[in-house]
Structures are given as C-alpha cells and as structure tokens.
Design an enzyme around this catalytic site. Structure first.
Site, PDB file in Angstrom:
ATOM      1  N   HIS A 151       0.789  -1.273   0.056  1.00  0.00           N
ATOM      2  CA  HIS A 151       0.068  -0.175  -0.132  1.00  0.00           C
ATOM      3  C   HIS A 151       0.726   1.394  -0.046  1.00  0.00           C
ATOM      4  CE1 HIS A 151       1.153   0.352   4.110  1.00  0.00           C
ATOM      5  NE2 HIS A 151       0.482   1.411   4.320  1.00  0.00           N
ATOM      6  N   HIS A 154       1.847   6.912  -0.496  1.00  0.00           N
ATOM      7  CA  HIS A 154       0.966   6.165   0.557  1.00  0.00           C
ATOM      8  C   HIS A 154      -0.620   5.990  -0.113  1.00  0.00           C
ATOM      9  CE1 HIS A 154      -1.538   4.936   4.095  1.00  0.00           C
ATOM     10  NE2 HIS A 154      -0.626   4.512   4.535  1.00  0.00           N
TER      11      HIS A 154
END
Length: 162
Positions: free
Chosen positions: A67, A82
């Site tokens: 992620h 992110h």
C-alpha cells in the site's frame, strides 16, 4: 559597472502519481498526514487504479502490504507514496506491486496497482498521499494547476532545492 544578479534557483518537477484531483495535504482525512506528522506534501483524490513514479528514483522502501512505497531521488529527496487511508489493514489484499525494492525507476513508470472496486467495497478512502519525508531536501514547493491530474503525466508540484 558590474551587474551582479542573484542566480535564480531552478524549479524541479514531480509528476502526479495517480489519476485524480490534486488536493492539499491538510484536506486528507487522517491527522497523521493532514497535520504533517510525517512531513509535508500533497495528495490526490484518486480516480485511477495505477500508481506511478513521480520522478526518476530508487525504490528504497516497499511495504509488505503493497500500500506504500518509498523513493529516493538523485538529489537526496525522500518521498513516501501512501495509497489510501487505513488500507494497511488489508495486508496486501487489493494491491499488486509492479516494482522491486532496490531498483531504479523512471518518472511515469508504474509502481503499484490497486483494485479500486474491492477497496471501495471495504469502505476505504483511496486518496494517495505523497510525503516529503526529509524536509531539508527542498527549500519550498507549490502545488500546480490544473486541479485534475493524469498519473505519470501531469506535473503535480514544483520545488526548489535548498
């Protein structure tokens, strides 16, 4: 007689990391990011599913959950990309890694792919946050217009080196 002019610092560019709408980091719905606890940066309310490199860089960190990815530019700037808010809780479900830690990537090169349908069905905010984690690596930055951006193509921010 002598015309001394202050040398103007050159502006560097970072590309948008995903298709979507450029938003201030202060508008991200997570205080860790919006209050700049990890550093300043920007965010994109994503509409696309592919995350791209914002500049030529080395992949210096790759989270096992896919992620997030850390980049280091030749000029020393360190960037954390992110994807989403709390998406780490999926332990990699909904993400495909398209890069490898330790490798060099070119700006616009795909890094990660997200399964938008799956992640949205779980209720995640899929804003993509780009954080400059070492604040001494730039003097200032500014978000560019237009607000709608194309991942891997549109300039998202410009910055000057210290």
């Amino acid at each position: 007689m002598f015309g001394f002019r202050k040398k103007e610092k050159s502006r560097e560019e970072l590309l948008a990391v995903v298709d979507g709408t450029l938003i201030p980091i202060e508008d991200v719905k997570d205080p860790v990011f919006s209050q700049k606890m990890m550093g300043d940066g920007f965010a994109i309310a994503s509409t696309g599913d592919t995350v791209y490199a914002c500049a030529d860089a080395d992949i210096t960190m790759l989270f096992p959950s896919n992620h997030a990815v850390g980049l280091t530019l030749k000029n020393g700037m360190e960037i954390l990309i992110h994807v989403g808010i709390d998406t780490v809780n999926e332990n990699g479900n909904g993400f495909t890694c398209l890069c490898e830690q330790g490798k060099h990537v070119k700006k616009g090169e795909p890094l990660l792919k997200m399964d938008r349908e799956y992640l949205l069905s779980k209720g995640y905010d899929l804003s993509v946050i780009v954080i400059f984690t070492n604040k001494d690596s730039y003097a200032e930055f500014r978000r560019e217009e237009p607000v709608k951006v194309k991942g891997g193509e549109s300039v998202a921010v410009t910055y000057t080196l210290p």
